[in-house]
Design an enzyme around this catalytic site. Structure first.
Site, mmCIF file in Angstrom:
data_model
loop_
_atom_site.group_PDB
_atom_site.id
_atom_site.type_symbol
_atom_site.label_atom_id
_atom_site.label_comp_id
_atom_site.label_asym_id
_atom_site.label_seq_id
_atom_site.Cartn_x
_atom_site.Cartn_y
_atom_site.Cartn_z
ATOM 1 C CG HIS A 230 -2.097 -0.880 1.100
ATOM 2 N ND1 HIS A 230 -2.017 -2.226 1.365
ATOM 3 C CD2 HIS A 230 -3.374 -0.641 0.708
ATOM 4 C CE1 HIS A 230 -3.205 -2.786 1.162
ATOM 5 N NE2 HIS A 230 -4.047 -1.842 0.759
ATOM 6 C CE LYS B 225 -3.929 -0.475 4.784
ATOM 7 N NZ LYS B 225 -5.267 0.041 5.073
HETATM 8 P P1 NAP Z 1 -7.338 9.997 4.289
HETATM 9 O O1 NAP Z 1 -7.012 10.642 2.988
HETATM 10 O O2 NAP Z 1 -6.429 10.204 5.471
HETATM 11 O O3 NAP Z 1 -8.826 10.486 4.664
HETATM 12 C C1 NAP Z 1 -9.427 10.299 5.903
HETATM 13 C C2 NAP Z 1 -10.275 11.548 6.176
HETATM 14 O O4 NAP Z 1 -11.094 11.314 7.316
HETATM 15 C C3 NAP Z 1 -9.414 12.778 6.473
HETATM 16 O O5 NAP Z 1 -9.956 13.917 5.837
HETATM 17 C C4 NAP Z 1 -9.515 12.870 7.994
HETATM 18 O O6 NAP Z 1 -9.331 14.183 8.500
HETATM 19 C C5 NAP Z 1 -10.946 12.425 8.190
HETATM 20 N N1 NAP Z 1 -11.245 12.053 9.582
HETATM 21 C C6 NAP Z 1 -10.406 11.593 10.542
HETATM 22 N N2 NAP Z 1 -11.084 11.368 11.683
HETATM 23 C C7 NAP Z 1 -12.371 11.694 11.439
HETATM 24 C C8 NAP Z 1 -13.557 11.731 12.239
HETATM 25 N N3 NAP Z 1 -13.547 11.404 13.522
HETATM 26 N N4 NAP Z 1 -14.709 12.126 11.662
HETATM 27 C C9 NAP Z 1 -14.738 12.516 10.382
HETATM 28 N N5 NAP Z 1 -13.658 12.532 9.576
HETATM 29 C C10 NAP Z 1 -12.482 12.133 10.107
HETATM 30 O O7 NAP Z 1 -7.492 8.424 4.121
HETATM 31 P P2 NAP Z 1 -8.011 7.594 2.846
HETATM 32 O O8 NAP Z 1 -6.867 7.192 2.008
HETATM 33 O O9 NAP Z 1 -9.154 8.334 2.239
HETATM 34 O O10 NAP Z 1 -8.532 6.271 3.562
HETATM 35 C C11 NAP Z 1 -9.569 6.312 4.535
HETATM 36 C C12 NAP Z 1 -9.816 4.911 5.077
HETATM 37 O O11 NAP Z 1 -10.344 4.092 4.029
HETATM 38 C C13 NAP Z 1 -8.570 4.181 5.587
HETATM 39 O O12 NAP Z 1 -8.922 3.415 6.734
HETATM 40 C C14 NAP Z 1 -8.203 3.265 4.448
HETATM 41 O O13 NAP Z 1 -7.473 2.130 4.867
HETATM 42 C C15 NAP Z 1 -9.582 2.897 3.968
HETATM 43 N N6 NAP Z 1 -9.686 2.393 2.587
HETATM 44 C C16 NAP Z 1 -10.609 1.418 2.384
HETATM 45 C C17 NAP Z 1 -10.840 0.942 1.116
HETATM 46 C C18 NAP Z 1 -11.899 -0.103 0.919
HETATM 47 O O14 NAP Z 1 -12.115 -0.538 -0.235
HETATM 48 N N7 NAP Z 1 -12.610 -0.528 1.954
HETATM 49 C C19 NAP Z 1 -10.114 1.448 0.035
HETATM 50 C C20 NAP Z 1 -9.178 2.454 0.279
HETATM 51 C C21 NAP Z 1 -8.984 2.937 1.569
HETATM 52 P P3 NAP Z 1 -7.849 14.623 9.004
HETATM 53 O O15 NAP Z 1 -6.959 14.528 7.807
HETATM 54 O O16 NAP Z 1 -8.081 16.003 9.503
HETATM 55 O O17 NAP Z 1 -7.469 13.637 10.079
#
Ligand code: NAP
Length: 266
Positions: free
Chosen positions: A155, A159
Site C-alpha cells: 500500500h 496508510k
Molecule cells: P485519508 O485521505 O487520510 O482520509 C481520511 C479523512 O477522514 C481525512 O480527511 C480525515 O481528516 C478524516 N477524519 C479523521 N477522523 C475523522 C472523524 N472522527 N470524523 C470525520 N472525519 C475524520 O485516508 P483515505 O486514504 O481516504 O482512507 C480512509 C480509510 O479508508 C482508511 O482506513 C483506508 O485504509 C480505507 N480504505 C478502504 C478501502 C476499501 O475498499 N474498503 C479502500 C481504500 C482505503 P484529518 O486529515 O483532519 O485527520
C-alpha cells in the site's frame, strides 16, 4: 423513482472525495450531507474542483447527520474514529456503509449489536474493489487444494494500519477454505518480524511505499509448484462501483453485511 439521499464522512480525504464525485455522477443517488473531522464549512463542490453545490462540510454528530435527511452514511475516515462514527450513524437512524479499515472481530460483534438495536442495515467492507473480492474468493477455493499460503500486501506510505483489512480477511477466508492445516516447522529468526505477521497459519507481509495504491498477492505452495493470485488497484476509482453497489443495497438490508462478496452472487 426517488433518489437515495447519501451523506459522506471523511469528505476531505482521498477516498471521501472520490466517493462524493461518484455519488454526484450517479443518477440514482443524491449527495445531501458531507462531513469531516474539522468540518471547516467549505462548499464540497469547490473542494472537488466543481461548481459550488451549496453543500457545506460539517462535523459529524447525531443532530448534524439527522438534519441532512440521508438514508445512508458512507464512512472513509480513520481506524481510530470509525467505531464512534458508526455508532453516531445508527443513533441517527442512518445506514452506515463503511470502508474504513482497522475494524477488529470484537468491533464487528459490537456493530452487530448496534445494528440489531437500530433495526436497519449496514455494510462493512475492507475492500470495495470487485477484483479484490474475486482475488479473496479465488484464494479461498485454491486453499482447498494447496494449503500452504502467504500474503504480501502493498500500500501507499500514508496508510496507518498494518496489516491491511483485506489481507486479514483473505487469511480468514483461506483458513475457512482449507481442508487441512499445513504442517509447521521450527524456524530460526535472525531479525524479529522476518516472517511477517501471522494469523491462523497464514503469514502476512506488509509493504508501504510511495507510488503504490492498494495491491495484494497471495502465493500458494504445493509439491513442485506455486500459484500466485494478484490484484492491483491503480486508482481509487477502482473502489467506486463497489461502494455505489453497497449504498444501493444497504437500504434493503436489516442486518450487518461484512464483505462485499456477500452482496455478489459468487
Ligand atoms: P485519508 O485521505 O487520510 O482520509 C481520511 C479523512 O477522514 C481525512 O480527511 C480525515 O481528516 C478524516 N477524519 C479523521 N477522523 C475523522 C472523524 N472522527 N470524523 C470525520 N472525519 C475524520 O485516508 P483515505 O486514504 O481516504 O482512507 C480512509 C480509510 O479508508 C482508511 O482506513 C483506508 O485504509 C480505507 N480504505 C478502504 C478501502 C476499501 O475498499 N474498503 C479502500 C481504500 C482505503 P484529518 O486529515 O483532519 O485527520
Amino acid at each position: 423513482m426517488e433518489k437515495i439521499k447519501v451523506a459522506v464522512n471523511g469528505a476531505y480525504g482521498r477516498m471521501g472525495r472520490e466517493v462524493c464525485q461518484a455519488i454526484l455522477d450517479d443518477g440514482d443517488l443524491e449527495l445531501t450531507g458531507v462531513f469531516d473531522l474539522l468540518g471547516r464549512g467549505e462548499d464540497i463542490g469547490e473542494v472537488l474542483g466543481r461548481q459550488k453545490l451549496g453543500l457545506l462540510i460539517q462535523n459529524l454528530g447525531v443532530d448534524t447527520l439527522a438534519g441532512r435527511q440521508a438514508r445512508v452514511l458512507v464512512d472513509f475516515t480513520t481506524p481510530m474514529a470509525v467505531m464512534e462514527n458508526i455508532r453516531t450513524s445508527l443513533q441517527a437512524g442512518v445506514r452506515p456503509v463503511v470502508g474504513t479499515t482497522g475494524i477488529t472481530q470484537v468491533d464487528l460483534e459490537l456493530i452487530n449489536e448496534w445494528v440489531e438495536k437500530a433495526g436497519i442495515g449496514a455494510v462493512v467492507a475492507p475492500n470495495f474493489a470487485l477484483g479484490a473480492v474475486l482475488m479473496m474468493k479465488f484464494s479461498q477455493v485454491a486453499a482447498r487444494y494447496l494449503n500452504q499460503a502467504e500474503i504480501i500486501e502493498l500500500h501507499h506510505d500514508q496508510k496507518i494500519d498494518a496489516p491491511s483489512g483485506t489481507s486479514i480477511k483473505t487469511a480468514e477466508m483461506i483458513e475457512a477454505g482449507r481442508r487441512q492445516k499445513p504442517g509447521r516447522r521450527e524456524e530460526l529468526l535472525k531479525l524479529a518480524g522476518a516472517r511477517g505477521a501471522v494469523t491462523g497459519d497464514v503469514h502476512i507481509h506488509s509493504v508501504r511505499l510511495e507510488g503504490l495504491i492498494a495491491h495484494q498477492e497471495v502465493i500458494f505452495g504445493g509439491l513442485g509448484q506455486t500459484l500466485s493470485i494478484r490484484h492491483d488497484s491503480y486508482d481509487r476509482k477502482s473502489f467506486m462501483p463497489g461502494v455505489i453497489m453497497a449504498v444501493k443495497n444497504v437500504t434493503n438490508l436489516r442486518k450487518m453485511v461484512y464483505g462485499l462478496e456477500n452482496l455478489l452472487d459468487l
